[in-house]
Design an enzyme around this catalytic site. Structure first.
Site, PDB file in Angstrom:
ATOM      1  N   ASP A  57      47.552  37.794  38.554  1.00  0.00           N
ATOM      2  CA  ASP A  57      48.329  36.649  39.031  1.00  0.00           C
ATOM      3  C   ASP A  57      47.467  35.475  39.443  1.00  0.00           C
ATOM      4  O   ASP A  57      46.267  35.585  39.662  1.00  0.00           O
ATOM      5  CB  ASP A  57      49.158  37.059  40.251  1.00  0.00           C
TER       6      ASP A  57
ATOM      7  N   LYS B   1      33.566  41.212  35.675  1.00  0.00           N
ATOM      8  CA  LYS B   1      32.800  39.960  35.622  1.00  0.00           C
ATOM      9  C   LYS B   1      31.422  40.247  36.212  1.00  0.00           C
ATOM     10  O   LYS B   1      31.204  40.055  37.415  1.00  0.00           O
ATOM     11  CB  LYS B   1      33.470  38.895  36.500  1.00  0.00           C
TER      12      LYS B   1
ATOM     13  N   ASP C 232      35.234  41.965  40.351  1.00  0.00           N
ATOM     14  CA  ASP C 232      34.594  40.652  40.445  1.00  0.00           C
ATOM     15  C   ASP C 232      33.344  40.806  41.327  1.00  0.00           C
ATOM     16  O   ASP C 232      32.282  41.175  40.837  1.00  0.00           O
ATOM     17  CB  ASP C 232      35.639  39.702  41.042  1.00  0.00           C
TER      18      ASP C 232
ATOM     19  N   PHE D 123      38.750  32.403  35.950  1.00  0.00           N
ATOM     20  CA  PHE D 123      39.889  33.009  36.640  1.00  0.00           C
ATOM     21  C   PHE D 123      40.946  33.328  35.598  1.00  0.00           C
ATOM     22  O   PHE D 123      41.415  32.446  34.878  1.00  0.00           O
ATOM     23  CB  PHE D 123      40.451  32.061  37.705  1.00  0.00           C
ATOM     24  N   VAL D 124      41.299  34.595  35.489  1.00  0.00           N
ATOM     25  CA  VAL D 124      42.238  34.992  34.434  1.00  0.00           C
ATOM     26  C   VAL D 124      43.578  35.453  35.019  1.00  0.00           C
ATOM     27  O   VAL D 124      43.648  35.953  36.144  1.00  0.00           O
ATOM     28  CB  VAL D 124      41.650  36.107  33.526  1.00  0.00           C
TER      29      VAL D 124
ATOM     30  N   GLU E 211      41.527  49.722  38.333  1.00  0.00           N
ATOM     31  CA  GLU E 211      41.547  48.310  38.717  1.00  0.00           C
ATOM     32  C   GLU E 211      41.870  47.430  37.519  1.00  0.00           C
ATOM     33  O   GLU E 211      41.612  47.811  36.375  1.00  0.00           O
ATOM     34  CB  GLU E 211      40.154  47.894  39.222  1.00  0.00           C
ATOM     35  N   ASP E 212      42.395  46.263  37.781  1.00  0.00           N
ATOM     36  CA  ASP E 212      42.545  45.283  36.713  1.00  0.00           C
ATOM     37  C   ASP E 212      41.235  44.531  36.497  1.00  0.00           C
ATOM     38  O   ASP E 212      40.846  44.270  35.367  1.00  0.00           O
ATOM     39  CB  ASP E 212      43.686  44.295  37.006  1.00  0.00           C
TER      40      ASP E 212
ATOM     41  N   ARG F 132      51.961  37.275  36.277  1.00  0.00           N
ATOM     42  CA  ARG F 132      51.623  38.680  36.031  1.00  0.00           C
ATOM     43  C   ARG F 132      52.301  39.201  34.772  1.00  0.00           C
ATOM     44  O   ARG F 132      51.812  40.104  34.122  1.00  0.00           O
ATOM     45  CB  ARG F 132      52.074  39.553  37.218  1.00  0.00           C
TER      46      ARG F 132
ATOM     47  N   GLY G  66      47.539  44.026  41.042  1.00  0.00           N
ATOM     48  CA  GLY G  66      47.087  43.590  39.725  1.00  0.00           C
ATOM     49  C   GLY G  66      46.957  44.683  38.679  1.00  0.00           C
ATOM     50  O   GLY G  66      47.122  44.432  37.489  1.00  0.00           O
TER      51      GLY G  66
HETATM   52  C1  PRP Z   1      41.900  41.335  42.649  1.00  0.00           C
HETATM   53  C2  PRP Z   1      41.756  42.522  41.731  1.00  0.00           C
HETATM   54  C3  PRP Z   1      40.820  43.422  42.471  1.00  0.00           C
HETATM   55  C4  PRP Z   1      39.961  42.465  43.264  1.00  0.00           C
HETATM   56  C5  PRP Z   1      38.627  42.323  42.619  1.00  0.00           C
HETATM   57  O1  PRP Z   1      42.889  41.597  43.602  1.00  0.00           O
HETATM   58  O2  PRP Z   1      43.005  43.137  41.500  1.00  0.00           O
HETATM   59  O3  PRP Z   1      41.513  44.310  43.332  1.00  0.00           O
HETATM   60  O4  PRP Z   1      40.630  41.206  43.277  1.00  0.00           O
HETATM   61  O5  PRP Z   1      37.800  41.434  43.334  1.00  0.00           O
HETATM   62  P1  PRP Z   1      36.448  41.885  44.004  1.00  0.00           P
HETATM   63  O6  PRP Z   1      35.686  42.706  43.013  1.00  0.00           O
HETATM   64  O7  PRP Z   1      35.783  40.565  44.291  1.00  0.00           O
HETATM   65  O8  PRP Z   1      36.742  42.647  45.256  1.00  0.00           O
HETATM   66  P2  PRP Z   1      43.683  40.435  44.352  1.00  0.00           P
HETATM   67  O9  PRP Z   1      43.019  40.101  45.648  1.00  0.00           O
HETATM   68  O10 PRP Z   1      43.863  39.283  43.408  1.00  0.00           O
HETATM   69  O11 PRP Z   1      45.061  41.127  44.690  1.00  0.00           O
HETATM   70  P3  PRP Z   1      46.222  41.519  43.659  1.00  0.00           P
HETATM   71  O12 PRP Z   1      45.679  42.604  42.747  1.00  0.00           O
HETATM   72  O13 PRP Z   1      47.318  42.047  44.539  1.00  0.00           O
HETATM   73  O14 PRP Z   1      46.621  40.285  42.901  1.00  0.00           O
END
Ligand code: PRP
Length: 178
Positions: free
Chosen positions: A150, A122, A94, A143-144, A90-91, A156, A36
């Protein structure tokens, strides 16, 4: 639309200035959390002075759904961060579990310090308290997608950050909410 590309770019400039002010001796060793964070990391890196070292790690906790599974899976080899000041990018943060796990791992690998830059946060979803040093935007519990983020591997490439709606799946015409 939640955040347009121009708004994001302007904020990236501000974050890059703040980051550059911290790493005056030498640029940080950037560790991007794929998949992400790829778009955000590319933009941020372009705006930073010098030539930062760059590594990628892969972590995933969402699979094909919109709710975190709670189990963070890290794949790939350990980045060579011993003796480095790391900027983990990070993107979105959460629950905080991903950053918490990666931060501890990088310190175990010998990083001198680990700071965190995230495009989005968030706060209302936090389960683990994690220090966030550079935050682009705090957003509500939606959810964005877009700007690298994605839903089930799609969207993406959207240039703006938008809130995922079920009609995205219908408009996409392939697959459905996983
Ligand atoms: C997303 C995002 C962070 C993580 C945050 O990854 O990129 O890495 O979730 O969530 P958290 O704070 O609850 O741990 P995702 O699992 O969607 O994988 P991706 O980046 O490969 O899409």
């Amino acid at each position: 639309m939640l955040l347009g590309r121009d708004t994001i770019l302007a904020r990236c400039h501000e974050l890059a200035r703040a980051i550059a002010a911290e790493y005056t001796a030498q640029p940080p060793c950037i560790v991007a959390v794929l998949e992400g964070a790829r778009t955000f990391t590319e933009q941020l890196t372009k705006l930073l002075p010098g030539r930062p070292r760059y590594h990628e790690v892969r972590a995933s906790s969402y699979g094909a759904g919109t709710v975190s599974s709670g189990k963070v899976v890290v794949t790939g080899s350990a980045p060579p961060v011993a003796g480095q000041r790391v900027l983990l990018v990070e993107d979105i943060v959460d629950t905080g579990r991903t950053i918490d796990k990666l931060r501890a791992w990088l310190l175990e690998l010998g990083a001198v310090d680990v700071r965190v830059a995230t495009l989005l946060s968030k706060p209302s979803r936090r389960v683990v308290t994690v220090p966030l040093d550079y935050v682009g935007f705090e957003i509500p519990d939606e959810f964005v997608i877009g700007y690298g983020m994605d839903y089930a591997g799609k969207y993406r490439e959207l240039p703006d950050v938008v809130i995922y709606q079920p009609q995205h799946a219908e408009a996409g015409g392939e697959g459905s909410a996983g």
